[in-house]
Scaffold this motif. Structure first.
Motif, short mmCIF file in Angstrom:
data_model
loop_
_atom_site.label_atom_id
_atom_site.label_comp_id
_atom_site.label_asym_id
_atom_site.label_seq_id
_atom_site.Cartn_x
_atom_site.Cartn_y
_atom_site.Cartn_z
N ILE A 201 0.65 -1.15 0.24
CA ILE A 201 0.18 0.37 0.23
C ILE A 201 0.94 0.85 -0.18
CG2 ILE A 201 -0.61 0.21 2.52
CD1 ILE A 201 -3.24 0.55 -0.15
N ASN A 202 1.87 1.50 0.36
CA ASN A 202 2.43 2.04 0.32
C ASN A 202 3.40 2.16 -0.97
OD1 ASN A 202 3.12 2.49 3.42
ND2 ASN A 202 4.65 0.70 3.92
N LYS A 203 4.31 1.57 -1.80
CA LYS A 203 4.19 1.65 -2.69
C LYS A 203 2.72 1.78 -3.87
CE LYS A 203 6.72 0.82 -6.95
NZ LYS A 203 8.61 1.14 -7.34
N ALA A 204 1.57 1.86 -3.11
CA ALA A 204 0.34 2.18 -3.95
C ALA A 204 0.15 3.72 -4.18
CB ALA A 204 -1.05 1.70 -3.84
N PHE A 205 -0.03 4.07 -2.99
CA PHE A 205 0.61 5.60 -2.25
C PHE A 205 1.33 6.25 -3.19
CE2 PHE A 205 1.86 9.31 0.42
CZ PHE A 205 0.79 10.03 0.26
N SER A 206 2.61 6.04 -3.23
CA SER A 206 3.38 6.76 -3.94
C SER A 206 3.00 6.97 -5.49
CB SER A 206 4.67 6.26 -3.52
OG SER A 206 6.11 6.45 -4.80
N LEU A 207 2.85 5.74 -6.06
CA LEU A 207 2.76 5.56 -7.58
C LEU A 207 0.90 6.59 -7.69
CD1 LEU A 207 3.09 2.18 -7.88
CD2 LEU A 207 3.87 3.90 -9.74
N TYR A 208 0.24 6.70 -6.64
CA TYR A 208 -1.24 7.23 -6.79
C TYR A 208 -0.65 8.88 -7.10
CZ TYR A 208 -4.14 3.57 -6.10
OH TYR A 208 -5.04 2.36 -6.28
N LYS A 209 0.38 9.49 -5.69
CA LYS A 209 0.21 10.27 -6.13
C LYS A 209 1.27 11.33 -6.70
CE LYS A 209 2.78 14.07 -2.73
NZ LYS A 209 3.03 13.97 -1.56
N GLN A 210 1.92 10.13 -7.95
CA GLN A 210 2.99 10.77 -8.40
C GLN A 210 2.52 11.16 -10.41
OE1 GLN A 210 6.15 8.32 -10.01
NE2 GLN A 210 5.88 7.26 -7.91
N ALA A 211 0.83 10.09 -10.07
CA ALA A 211 -0.48 10.25 -11.25
C ALA A 211 -1.26 11.40 -10.81
CB ALA A 211 -1.17 8.87 -11.63
N ALA A 212 -1.13 11.51 -9.68
CA ALA A 212 -2.00 12.70 -9.01
C ALA A 212 -2.02 13.89 -9.85
CB ALA A 212 -2.88 12.52 -7.47
N MET A 213 -0.07 14.66 -9.00
CA MET A 213 0.67 15.19 -9.33
C MET A 213 0.06 15.79 -11.19
SD MET A 213 1.31 16.25 -6.53
CE MET A 213 2.79 17.87 -6.88
N GLN A 214 -0.02 14.62 -11.59
CA GLN A 214 0.34 15.42 -13.19
C GLN A 214 -1.80 15.18 -13.46
OE1 GLN A 214 3.00 13.40 -15.84
NE2 GLN A 214 3.50 11.67 -14.18
N GLY A 215 -2.53 15.25 -12.87
CA GLY A 215 -3.43 15.65 -13.31
C GLY A 215 -4.52 15.11 -13.72
N ASP A 216 -4.23 13.28 -13.07
CA ASP A 216 -4.85 11.20 -13.13
C ASP A 216 -6.23 11.82 -12.44
OD1 ASP A 216 -5.15 9.02 -14.38
OD2 ASP A 216 -5.61 9.39 -12.91
N GLU A 217 -7.31 11.80 -12.77
CA GLU A 217 -8.47 12.48 -11.95
C GLU A 217 -8.65 10.97 -10.88
OE1 GLU A 217 -12.76 11.27 -14.36
OE2 GLU A 217 -11.12 12.79 -15.13
N ASP A 218 -8.69 10.00 -11.22
CA ASP A 218 -8.84 8.87 -10.64
C ASP A 218 -7.70 9.01 -9.40
OD1 ASP A 218 -11.35 7.99 -12.22
OD2 ASP A 218 -10.19 7.31 -13.94
N ALA A 219 -6.25 9.26 -9.64
CA ALA A 219 -5.61 8.83 -9.10
C ALA A 219 -5.80 9.55 -8.16
CB ALA A 219 -3.88 9.06 -9.00
#
Length: 404
Positions: A201-219
């Motif tokens: 889940i820590n890896k998932a959090f990191s990946l979601y944050k990277q995607a969210a910072m690029q504007g991915d709405e689902d992330a």
């Protein structure tokens, strides 16, 4: 001067086309959702605005491409593909994208694959599309890498791609390293669910944050949920609402549904059925299956709105068509009871069977047995045939409504 102005305009158009496509084309996600749905990756159609232009402009564009770089050839191809979306211009698009690809342009290779995927200027051909995606991916095109990863993750009948977890992880990881937000979010889903990888889940959090910072709405939505629950990070209601509202602002119907559920159950906010309805309606109208099913439930129970079987059926239908098992079961109940729709036990049975197959096992399985025991063997076989049709239908509701 005119030629220089034309070329400047062309570069702007080409850059805008690629930027819009790269940001917009992504799949629905969720901790409980099917990972990396490949149709979501290409959900917007390859279309333009249908503008007509003078022949001299087309000639000027093609002449500028003849003596230009592979990038310019690709941009001319994209101009014909998007801004001049007429059959003869799809042919021109394919011509210049092919020339650019032959000169080593990875993005051009990807768009040729997309044309085969969508059937623009050529017959739809999934296996041919994957051939071009693979070429583009090997050349470093991150969208092609993300597309391949998604196809291998889920498998795909159209392109005859078998599930291959090793290939999925390879291409999605490569695309993620190349800063592709879609791949980062899909990988986040994989690590969150432990699909194809050890759950982290820590890896998932990191990946979601990277995607969210690029504007991915689902992330953005997933990141908000993790902050809200304190999973993979410390609980932070302020950051949770920041990311959830950002997802809403970016058009995430799933985030709207999630906020509606908070008001529905009084989770981190005071219970408020009217606000729940407001968010479910926004979600449903944005086309999200979660919001549609929940709005159907609200009308079915008369919670926060005047009870209406007709409205419940309306929203259950839309959600069921998107594969929501609960909505398929709920719609089956309406057909069984004849509420909001004419009673039809055959369709009720088919929907119960479909819901059970889709994951709504206990209630739907029991309902299937109950109705199947009443309708007789001939109608039971007909119901199972309908299940097969519904499972592969491009237009679920048209199949459901046929021969009624």
């Amino acid at each position: 001067m005119a030629v220089r102005l034309l070329i400047s305009y062309f570069y702007i158009v080409g850059a805008m086309v690629f930027l819009v496509f790269s940001i917009a084309a992504h799949a629905d996600g969720g901790l409980g959702a099917k990972l990396g749905n490949p149709t979501g990756l290409v959900k917007e159609e390859v279309v333009g605005n249908g503008s007509s232009v003078q022949p001299w402009l087309i000639d000027a564009l093609e002449k500028s491409a003849e003596h230009g770089t592979s990038i310019k050839k690709r941009e001319v191809g994209l101009f014909f593909l998007y801004d001049l979306s007429e059959p003869e211009n799809f042919v021109r698009a394919m011509k210049w994208l092919t020339v650019a690809s032959n000169e080593g342009d990875a993005t051009a290779s990807y768009y040729i694959g997309l044309m085969y995927w969508e059937g623009k200027g050529v017959a739809k051909n999934g296996t041919e599309a994957v051939k071009w995606y693979l070429l583009a991916a090997k050349r470093g095109e991150s969208m092609a890498q993300a597309m391949l990863g998604s196809l291998y993750l889920n498998g795909d009948k159209f392109s005859r791609t078998d599930v291959d977890g090793k290939e999925a992880l390879y291409w999605l990881s490569l695309a993620s390293e190349n800063k592709n937000a879609i791949a980062q979010r899909v990988l986040g889903d994989m690590y969150a669910q432990g699909v194809g990888v050890d759950r982290d889940i820590n890896k998932a959090f990191s990946l979601y944050k990277q995607a969210a910072m690029q504007g991915d709405e689902d992330a953005e939505m997933q990141l908000g949920m993790l902050y809200l629950k304190g999973i993979g990070t410390e609980k932070d209601a302020v950051l949770a609402m920041k990311w959830l509202n950002k997802a809403v602002d970016d058009g995430s119907g799933r985030a709207m549904c999630f906020i509606g559920n908070r008001y529905m159950y009084g989770d981190i906010v005071s219970k408020d059925f009217e606000k729940a309805i407001y968010w479910f309606e926004r979600s449903a109208k944005a086309g999200d299956a979660c919001g549609q099913d929940n709005l159907g439930e609200m009308y079915n129970a008369g919670t926060g709105v005047k009870q209406s079987d007709v409205d419940a059926v309306k929203w259950y239908r839309l959600s069921a068509a998107q594969g929501t098992a609960d909505a398929q079961y709920n719609l089956g109940r309406k057909f069984e009871e004849g509420k909001g729709v004419a009673q039809d036990l055959l369709r009720a049975a088919a929907l119960f069977r479909l819901a059970a197959n889709s994951g709504q096992v206990d209630d739907a399985e029991e309902a299937w047995k109950r109705v199947a025991s009443v309708i007789g063997s001939d109608k039971e076989r007909a119901a199972l045939e309908l299940v097969k049709k519904l499972s592969v239908a491009e237009d679920f509701l048209a199949v459901l409504d046929s021969d009624r």
